[in-house]
Design a protein around this motif. Structure first.
Motif, PDB file in Angstrom:
ATOM      1  N   LYS A   2      12.409  42.604  -8.518  1.00 61.43           N
ATOM      2  CA  LYS A   2      13.154  42.338  -7.284  1.00 61.43           C
ATOM      3  C   LYS A   2      14.247  41.294  -7.455  1.00 61.43           C
ATOM      4  CE  LYS A   2      11.105  45.070  -4.357  1.00 61.43           C
ATOM      5  NZ  LYS A   2      11.831  46.083  -3.571  1.00 61.43           N
ATOM      6  N   ALA A   3      13.996  40.253  -8.254  1.00 61.72           N
ATOM      7  CA  ALA A   3      14.965  39.153  -8.335  1.00 61.72           C
ATOM      8  C   ALA A   3      15.525  38.968  -9.745  1.00 61.72           C
ATOM      9  CB  ALA A   3      14.321  37.859  -7.865  1.00 61.72           C
ATOM     10  N   LYS A   4      15.066  39.792 -10.679  1.00 60.95           N
ATOM     11  CA  LYS A   4      15.502  39.675 -12.087  1.00 60.95           C
ATOM     12  C   LYS A   4      15.272  38.264 -12.623  1.00 60.95           C
ATOM     13  CE  LYS A   4      17.390  43.662 -10.931  1.00 60.95           C
ATOM     14  NZ  LYS A   4      16.293  44.581 -10.544  1.00 60.95           N
ATOM     15  N   ILE A   5      14.157  37.692 -12.211  1.00 59.69           N
ATOM     16  CA  ILE A   5      13.791  36.358 -12.713  1.00 59.69           C
ATOM     17  C   ILE A   5      12.525  36.479 -13.555  1.00 59.69           C
ATOM     18  CG2 ILE A   5      12.952  34.047 -12.047  1.00 59.69           C
ATOM     19  CD1 ILE A   5      14.664  34.305  -9.498  1.00 59.69           C
ATOM     20  N   VAL A   6      12.546  35.837 -14.737  1.00 61.56           N
ATOM     21  CA  VAL A   6      11.371  35.826 -15.600  1.00 61.56           C
ATOM     22  C   VAL A   6      10.587  34.539 -15.343  1.00 61.56           C
ATOM     23  CG1 VAL A   6      10.516  35.835 -17.973  1.00 61.56           C
ATOM     24  CG2 VAL A   6      12.576  37.143 -17.383  1.00 61.56           C
ATOM     25  N   CYS A   7       9.295  34.679 -15.061  1.00 62.11           N
ATOM     26  CA  CYS A   7       8.413  33.528 -14.906  1.00 62.11           C
ATOM     27  C   CYS A   7       7.275  33.668 -15.920  1.00 62.11           C
ATOM     28  CB  CYS A   7       7.851  33.475 -13.490  1.00 62.11           C
ATOM     29  SG  CYS A   7       6.798  34.895 -13.098  1.00 62.11           S
ATOM     30  N   THR A   8       6.326  32.751 -15.905  1.00 65.77           N
ATOM     31  CA  THR A   8       5.157  32.910 -16.780  1.00 65.77           C
ATOM     32  C   THR A   8       3.904  32.986 -15.913  1.00 65.77           C
ATOM     33  OG1 THR A   8       6.311  31.569 -18.414  1.00 65.77           O
ATOM     34  CG2 THR A   8       3.992  32.041 -18.843  1.00 65.77           C
ATOM     35  N   PRO A   9       3.142  34.063 -16.062  1.00 65.88           N
ATOM     36  CA  PRO A   9       1.937  34.234 -15.241  1.00 65.88           C
ATOM     37  C   PRO A   9       0.918  33.129 -15.532  1.00 65.88           C
ATOM     38  CG  PRO A   9       2.573  36.297 -16.291  1.00 65.88           C
ATOM     39  CD  PRO A   9       3.378  35.221 -16.931  1.00 65.88           C
ATOM     40  N   GLY A  10       0.487  32.452 -14.496  1.00 63.19           N
ATOM     41  CA  GLY A  10      -0.465  31.354 -14.648  1.00 63.19           C
ATOM     42  C   GLY A  10      -1.779  31.790 -15.261  1.00 63.19           C
ATOM     43  N   ARG A  39      18.467  33.464  -5.536  1.00 61.08           N
ATOM     44  CA  ARG A  39      17.749  34.743  -5.546  1.00 61.08           C
ATOM     45  C   ARG A  39      16.296  34.548  -5.110  1.00 61.08           C
ATOM     46  NH1 ARG A  39      18.939  37.535 -11.398  1.00 61.08           N
ATOM     47  NH2 ARG A  39      21.202  37.240 -11.438  1.00 61.08           N
ATOM     48  N   PHE A  40      15.707  33.457  -5.607  1.00 61.88           N
ATOM     49  CA  PHE A  40      14.280  33.248  -5.343  1.00 61.88           C
ATOM     50  C   PHE A  40      14.011  33.066  -3.850  1.00 61.88           C
ATOM     51  CE2 PHE A  40      10.263  31.077  -4.918  1.00 61.88           C
ATOM     52  CZ  PHE A  40       9.468  31.738  -5.832  1.00 61.88           C
ATOM     53  N   GLU A  41      14.899  32.340  -3.187  1.00 58.07           N
ATOM     54  CA  GLU A  41      14.706  32.087  -1.755  1.00 58.07           C
ATOM     55  C   GLU A  41      14.613  33.405  -0.985  1.00 58.07           C
ATOM     56  OE1 GLU A  41      17.645  29.546   0.031  1.00 58.07           O
ATOM     57  OE2 GLU A  41      16.399  29.246   1.818  1.00 58.07           O
ATOM     58  N   MET A  42      15.566  34.302  -1.266  1.00 56.29           N
ATOM     59  CA  MET A  42      15.546  35.606  -0.594  1.00 56.29           C
ATOM     60  C   MET A  42      14.291  36.385  -0.978  1.00 56.29           C
ATOM     61  SD  MET A  42      19.510  36.769  -1.054  1.00 56.29           S
ATOM     62  CE  MET A  42      19.131  38.441  -0.473  1.00 56.29           C
ATOM     63  N   PHE A  43      14.021  36.351  -2.287  1.00 54.40           N
ATOM     64  CA  PHE A  43      12.853  37.055  -2.803  1.00 54.40           C
ATOM     65  C   PHE A  43      11.588  36.593  -2.102  1.00 54.40           C
ATOM     66  CE2 PHE A  43       9.104  36.549  -5.411  1.00 54.40           C
ATOM     67  CZ  PHE A  43       8.822  37.851  -5.779  1.00 54.40           C
ATOM     68  N   TRP A  44      11.397  35.274  -2.005  1.00 58.14           N
ATOM     69  CA  TRP A  44      10.138  34.708  -1.494  1.00 58.14           C
ATOM     70  C   TRP A  44       9.928  35.085  -0.025  1.00 58.14           C
ATOM     71  CZ3 TRP A  44       5.961  32.830  -3.815  1.00 58.14           C
ATOM     72  CH2 TRP A  44       5.005  32.170  -3.042  1.00 58.14           C
ATOM     73  N   LYS A  45      11.015  35.024   0.741  1.00 54.21           N
ATOM     74  CA  LYS A  45      10.893  35.386   2.168  1.00 54.21           C
ATOM     75  C   LYS A  45      10.433  36.833   2.305  1.00 54.21           C
ATOM     76  CE  LYS A  45      14.126  31.905   3.839  1.00 54.21           C
ATOM     77  NZ  LYS A  45      15.556  31.607   4.121  1.00 54.21           N
ATOM     78  N   ASP A  46      11.022  37.698   1.491  1.00 55.47           N
ATOM     79  CA  ASP A  46      10.631  39.112   1.490  1.00 55.47           C
ATOM     80  C   ASP A  46       9.188  39.268   1.008  1.00 55.47           C
ATOM     81  OD1 ASP A  46      11.105  42.146   1.096  1.00 55.47           O
ATOM     82  OD2 ASP A  46      10.603  41.451  -0.940  1.00 55.47           O
TER      83      ASP A  46
END
Lengths: 403, 403
Positions: A346-354, A382-389
């Motif tokens: 959705k946001a094309k952001i890479v994170c690391t799964p906890g 991007r994250f702000e929009m992503f998180w609200k959704d």
């Protein structure tokens, strides 16, 4: 070949970051036009500072001359760098001796290779969640592992308990992945516990340069008695962007630990030929002549972290870190890998799964402040929009986790 | 701390070269005006070649820019260097695959760290005499060691015997310390033996660049079947003077050894973060654009070796090596350490006592061709006078050894 190390069968399938990396590569192959921003691996993005580059060029010039060429160096590092490390501690009021210091090819090598000097039936205490290399290196060696749990209740800073003992105690502060950081007073309890139980603390200080708040420890040797029970491991990776250069150090003080110090020297003399000369000159420059530039460069990541945490506060998210640490650790309420996929899609952001950091961390996510300011700002937008959704759809498309 | 690795108590007091070094330092302190020439440690003295320095500066420039900065690299090395290594083999008619290659911080790290992937009850076969790090790394791990004897009779090139078996077989050719080198036909016997006994060969090719005579092997993969039973370790140290730069490689072929290849990848991903980017660019230059310069530089050591062996022949000495090898291994008829002291005292020349390399090598001495041409010539001049005197006094001041 029958005699392979069977402990490898007990290792997790893939090293966490290798797995993240493979997932991202697959996504890129499927969607080559995607503009992906990585807040995943804690990897430097700021270029090396000018004085470090100059040190590299100067040392390379030496290596091109008959007169100044250097072959094998000392197994434990050149005195010029060992002294620069001693002085680096001294500037923060911590006294270590030059003979306590071993230059290494990075903290990860230090953490892993150090196990050679302990008995195969050593038991180890590892906080959960934690940097996965501690667990993996000990699983590989067949060691008995006991976990101390970091959780909401203790702010991801577990304290010693009489119920759990081990020969080696791993502490990582400021912590990877949670960003939580011990105060000097909290570390006093760990040092007391180690001395009382005849244990050795392996203290990973790789992120100490991010510790800013008063009372937050930058070295375990700020605690009296630590010299008799603690090994400290550190690295230029996060101090000066050396992730692609490879240089760190291990401190094993004389005194009570003198024989451990000598065993580590012997291990290094048998299985290594020290760290390259040019790299050691670069490290010296980072800690001495180039240190002001290095601090400025670190400031970039610190600003990024603030940008992220300010936004997370605004969004009412549950998180730790971001102060005293380049890591921000937040709760999603859904499976970590499902969140990873959803955030990437959705946001094309890479994170690391906890969940990759510990058995009780499903639902948590680690992101880092290591991207550039521009990319971090873009990611946060991007994250702000992503998180609200995400909050809106969470209940309908994800299976909820028990908190 | 009770749980230290007890195997360390079984290690020789000091790593051989550390012991030599300490003896020389003591002598220097006692006689600070002495003009000492070292033919001891096998350490490069020729400066790095121009193209390697250029690669260093270019890579450092990249690391100083936002655009080209590199952080963590692949655990197994950058594809550009892995390909350069594949091509280096190809130029000699040996086919290896890019996935077979792992870049390391040097052959010594490779040799030592590789043991992590084997079971703790693995048995190892080690030639005697041999590079001491093999024995020490295996003693440290508590492995059962069986020796195959190199001696006058077999020209210090032991061949397999049905009487002695082991899970791992170390071979170093051209050999350190004896300078003896296996032919491809001789290695065929070792490969057949390894396949017959389900053993893995750890082939140390660190000195392959010195192999000149026809039929002398430069890689174990010149033998059919080796891909199914042999790991090859090599280094830029002796090819291109990288002793102070630190870069080497390990080859573990796919096929029969695929699971070993994958275990080594996993080991490296857990205990290392790869080799530095700048160093890998320097290594690439040494094997590609700078290779002609590198060969020229190697020629210096080869001339030195010829100078030494020509003189030794003239003096009627018993020796091996000097051809296909930078090492010359000669017999003195007296205790190796007593000879070491006498040579240092009388001729101010540092050698390495052969007894440090194996239990049956007392009386032998290793010297190297790694000094500069001028210093080597000076050493040989001194040595000639020394040897004539030594032969005269040997019977009266030294206790003779049984031949």
């Amino acid at each position: 070949m029958k005699k392979l190390n069977k402990n490898f069968n007990l290792l997790a399938d893939d090293y966490l970051f290798a797995k993240v990396s493979a997932a991202v590569e697959k996504y890129k192959a499927d969607f080559p036009q995607s503009d992906i921003i990585s807040l995943g691996v804690g990897d430097a993005t700021q270029p090396l500072v000018g004085k470090v580059i100059k040190a590299c060029n100067d040392a390379a010039f030496e290596m091109s001359t008959d007169k100044f060429f250097r072959g094998y160096g000392p197994y434990d590092g050149y005195p010029f760098l060992k002294q620069a490390i001693v002085d680096y501690y001294k500037r923060r009021g911590v006294v270590i001796d030059i003979d306590d210091v071993f230059v290494t090819d990075g903290a990860k090598n230090g953490v892993g290779n150090l196990l050679d000097i302990f008995d195969s039936d050593v038991s180890v205490m590892i906080p959960d969640p934690v940097y996965p290399a501690y667990v993996d290196a000990n699983v590989m060696a067949g060691h008995k592992i006991v976990y101390v749990e970091g959780n909401r209740g203790n702010g991801f800073l577990p304290m010693p308990s009489k119920k759990i003992k081990a020969d080696l105690i791993y502490i990582c502060s400021p912590n990877n992945p949670t960003g939580a950081a011990y105060t000097v007073d909290q570390l006093k309890e760990w040092v007391k516990f180690a001395l009382d139980t005849d244990a050795i603390i392996i203290y990973d200080a790789a992120y100490e340069a991010f510790a800013e708040e008063k009372n937050i420890a930058r070295s375990i040797y700020q605690v009296n008695g630590a010299r008799d029970c603690a090994i400290e491991i550190c690295s230029l990776s996060k101090i000066a962007g050396f992730t692609g250069v490879r240089c760190g150090w291990t401190v094993i003080p004389g005194g009570n630990l003198t024989n451990v110090n000598r065993m580590w020297y012997k291990r290094q003399s048998i299985k290594s030929n020290g760290t390259g000369y040019i790299v050691q000159r670069m490290a010296e420059a980072a800690l001495k002549g180039g240190y002001d530039e290095v601090v400025k460069s670190l400031g970039v990541y610190k600003s990024n972290a603030k940008l992220i945490t300010d936004k997370f506060k605004k969004l009412g998210m549950e998180f730790t870190g971001g102060v005293n640490s380049p890591y921000i650790w937040f709760y999603t309420g859904v499976d970590s890998w499902e969140f990873f996929d959803y955030l990437l899609k959705k946001a094309k952001i890479v994170c690391t799964p906890g969940s990759g950091f510990g058995k009780n961390c499903n639902g948590w996510i680690r992101i880092t402040a290591f991207n550039t300011p521009a990319r971090t700002a873009e990611a946060i937008k991007r994250f702000e929009m992503f998180w609200k959704d995400f909050i809106e759809v969470r209940g309908s498309i994800f299976k909820p986790l028990k908190k």
